[in-house]
Scaffold this motif. Sequence first.
Motif, PDB file in Angstrom:
ATOM      1  N   LYS A   6       0.852  -1.183   0.000  1.00  0.00           N
ATOM      2  CA  LYS A   6       0.000   0.000   0.000  1.00  0.00           C
ATOM      3  C   LYS A   6       0.894   1.242   0.000  1.00  0.00           C
ATOM      4  N   PRO A   7       0.576   2.251  -0.827  1.00  0.00           N
ATOM      5  CA  PRO A   7       1.398   3.466  -0.837  1.00  0.00           C
ATOM      6  C   PRO A   7       1.393   4.157   0.534  1.00  0.00           C
ATOM      7  N   ILE A   8       2.518   4.784   0.888  1.00  0.00           N
ATOM      8  CA  ILE A   8       2.621   5.523   2.141  1.00  0.00           C
ATOM      9  C   ILE A   8       1.605   6.657   2.120  1.00  0.00           C
ATOM     10  N   GLY A   9       0.837   6.751   3.209  1.00  0.00           N
ATOM     11  CA  GLY A   9      -0.129   7.834   3.341  1.00  0.00           C
ATOM     12  C   GLY A   9      -1.536   7.504   2.903  1.00  0.00           C
ATOM     13  N   LEU A  10      -1.740   6.354   2.290  1.00  0.00           N
ATOM     14  CA  LEU A  10      -3.085   5.969   1.861  1.00  0.00           C
ATOM     15  C   LEU A  10      -3.721   5.124   2.954  1.00  0.00           C
ATOM     16  N   THR A  11      -4.874   5.587   3.460  1.00  0.00           N
ATOM     17  CA  THR A  11      -5.561   4.862   4.520  1.00  0.00           C
ATOM     18  C   THR A  11      -6.736   4.085   3.949  1.00  0.00           C
ATOM     19  N   LYS A 102       9.337  19.371  28.124  1.00  0.00           N
ATOM     20  CA  LYS A 102       9.395  19.354  26.663  1.00  0.00           C
ATOM     21  C   LYS A 102       8.027  18.930  26.136  1.00  0.00           C
ATOM     22  N   ALA A 103       7.768  19.320  24.901  1.00  0.00           N
ATOM     23  CA  ALA A 103       6.475  18.980  24.301  1.00  0.00           C
ATOM     24  C   ALA A 103       6.616  18.862  22.789  1.00  0.00           C
ATOM     25  N   THR A 104       5.674  18.160  22.203  1.00  0.00           N
ATOM     26  CA  THR A 104       5.660  17.883  20.773  1.00  0.00           C
ATOM     27  C   THR A 104       4.450  18.541  20.136  1.00  0.00           C
ATOM     28  N   ILE A 105       4.697  19.198  19.009  1.00  0.00           N
ATOM     29  CA  ILE A 105       3.602  19.698  18.173  1.00  0.00           C
ATOM     30  C   ILE A 105       3.372  18.644  17.106  1.00  0.00           C
ATOM     31  N   SER A 106       2.125  18.228  16.985  1.00  0.00           N
ATOM     32  CA  SER A 106       1.757  17.195  16.014  1.00  0.00           C
ATOM     33  C   SER A 106       0.694  17.732  15.064  1.00  0.00           C
ATOM     34  N   PHE A 107       0.976  17.661  13.771  1.00  0.00           N
ATOM     35  CA  PHE A 107      -0.008  17.987  12.741  1.00  0.00           C
ATOM     36  C   PHE A 107      -0.424  16.681  12.090  1.00  0.00           C
ATOM     37  N   HIS A 108      -1.718  16.432  12.010  1.00  0.00           N
ATOM     38  CA  HIS A 108      -2.226  15.262  11.295  1.00  0.00           C
ATOM     39  C   HIS A 108      -3.270  15.755  10.308  1.00  0.00           C
ATOM     40  N   HIS A 109      -3.010  15.520   9.039  1.00  0.00           N
ATOM     41  CA  HIS A 109      -3.863  16.026   7.964  1.00  0.00           C
ATOM     42  C   HIS A 109      -4.430  14.831   7.203  1.00  0.00           C
ATOM     43  N   GLU A 110      -5.744  14.704   7.177  1.00  0.00           N
ATOM     44  CA  GLU A 110      -6.365  13.555   6.500  1.00  0.00           C
ATOM     45  C   GLU A 110      -7.437  14.009   5.527  1.00  0.00           C
ATOM     46  N   LYS A 111      -8.003  13.029   4.822  1.00  0.00           N
ATOM     47  CA  LYS A 111      -9.010  13.264   3.770  1.00  0.00           C
ATOM     48  C   LYS A 111      -8.432  14.083   2.618  1.00  0.00           C
ATOM     49  N   LEU A 112      -7.159  13.820   2.329  1.00  0.00           N
ATOM     50  CA  LEU A 112      -6.529  14.445   1.175  1.00  0.00           C
ATOM     51  C   LEU A 112      -6.915  13.662  -0.073  1.00  0.00           C
ATOM     52  N   LEU A 113      -6.989  14.344  -1.206  1.00  0.00           N
ATOM     53  CA  LEU A 113      -7.481  13.720  -2.446  1.00  0.00           C
ATOM     54  C   LEU A 113      -6.591  12.617  -2.980  1.00  0.00           C
ATOM     55  N   ASP A 114      -5.290  12.879  -2.984  1.00  0.00           N
ATOM     56  CA  ASP A 114      -4.382  11.948  -3.652  1.00  0.00           C
ATOM     57  C   ASP A 114      -2.957  12.171  -3.139  1.00  0.00           C
ATOM     58  N   ASN A 115      -2.034  11.409  -3.682  1.00  0.00           N
ATOM     59  CA  ASN A 115      -0.643  11.513  -3.254  1.00  0.00           C
ATOM     60  C   ASN A 115      -0.063  12.886  -3.577  1.00  0.00           C
ATOM     61  N   SER A 116      -0.504  13.505  -4.642  1.00  0.00           N
ATOM     62  CA  SER A 116      -0.022  14.831  -5.011  1.00  0.00           C
ATOM     63  C   SER A 116      -0.407  15.857  -3.936  1.00  0.00           C
ATOM     64  N   GLN A 117      -1.643  15.788  -3.456  1.00  0.00           N
ATOM     65  CA  GLN A 117      -2.076  16.683  -2.386  1.00  0.00           C
ATOM     66  C   GLN A 117      -1.332  16.362  -1.086  1.00  0.00           C
ATOM     67  N   ARG A 118      -1.070  15.099  -0.858  1.00  0.00           N
ATOM     68  CA  ARG A 118      -0.292  14.693   0.324  1.00  0.00           C
ATOM     69  C   ARG A 118       1.107  15.298   0.266  1.00  0.00           C
ATOM     70  N   GLU A 119       1.752  15.229  -0.886  1.00  0.00           N
ATOM     71  CA  GLU A 119       3.085  15.812  -1.049  1.00  0.00           C
ATOM     72  C   GLU A 119       3.050  17.330  -0.861  1.00  0.00           C
ATOM     73  N   GLU A 120       2.003  17.968  -1.358  1.00  0.00           N
ATOM     74  CA  GLU A 120       1.831  19.414  -1.174  1.00  0.00           C
ATOM     75  C   GLU A 120       1.773  19.746   0.322  1.00  0.00           C
ATOM     76  N   MET A 121       1.060  18.926   1.091  1.00  0.00           N
ATOM     77  CA  MET A 121       0.938  19.159   2.528  1.00  0.00           C
ATOM     78  C   MET A 121       2.223  18.802   3.279  1.00  0.00           C
ATOM     79  N   ASN A 122       2.986  17.855   2.747  1.00  0.00           N
ATOM     80  CA  ASN A 122       4.298  17.541   3.311  1.00  0.00           C
ATOM     81  C   ASN A 122       5.168  18.803   3.282  1.00  0.00           C
ATOM     82  N   VAL A 123       5.241  19.455   2.128  1.00  0.00           N
ATOM     83  CA  VAL A 123       6.031  20.683   1.986  1.00  0.00           C
ATOM     84  C   VAL A 123       5.444  21.782   2.881  1.00  0.00           C
ATOM     85  N   TYR A 124       4.133  21.955   2.829  1.00  0.00           N
ATOM     86  CA  TYR A 124       3.447  23.013   3.566  1.00  0.00           C
ATOM     87  C   TYR A 124       3.692  22.912   5.071  1.00  0.00           C
ATOM     88  N   TRP A 125       3.436  21.739   5.667  1.00  0.00           N
ATOM     89  CA  TRP A 125       3.569  21.599   7.121  1.00  0.00           C
ATOM     90  C   TRP A 125       5.021  21.614   7.569  1.00  0.00           C
TER      91      TRP A 125
END
Length: 138
Positions: A6-11, A102-125
């Motif tokens: 399964k491709p990385i990021g596809l749920t 110490k603390a962690t900031i966690s961003f979790h972004h879901e319901k993205l259309l496709d791998n291209s949108q996932r990559e866009e959010m990788n750069v963005y976040w």
Amino acid sequence: MKKQAKPIGLTKDAGWQFGLRKTFPYSQKHLWDFMFSDQGLKVWLGELEEELDVKKEFSTKEGITGKVSVFTPYSHIRMSWKKNNWENNSTVQVRIIGDSFKATISFHHEKLLDNSQREEMNVYWNEKITEIEKALMT
């Protein structure tokens, strides 16, 4: 026959997703207070046109729109999230996890259309987490 990986990021249920975490040498309270200050919100969400509030829609001057569904102080926020050039709504959850050292900031972004949108959010976040780090140092 070999099973296709399964491709990385596809749920199975929520489409494509992206997650990013970074730990800082600040308390959970300090990070939360920064992230939800005017300065912090401007860094990771954008310049808001109105106050963030549960069950209320929001928009930013940068073209992000959404609606907050969950806001648990010193824990997490969950919201719908859409860029102005997107046709789809997605979901973003921001968590602050940690203690008084110490603390962690966690961003979790879901319901993205496709791998291209996932990559866009990788750069963005990744850009946003770098901006957060710089802002925390000033």
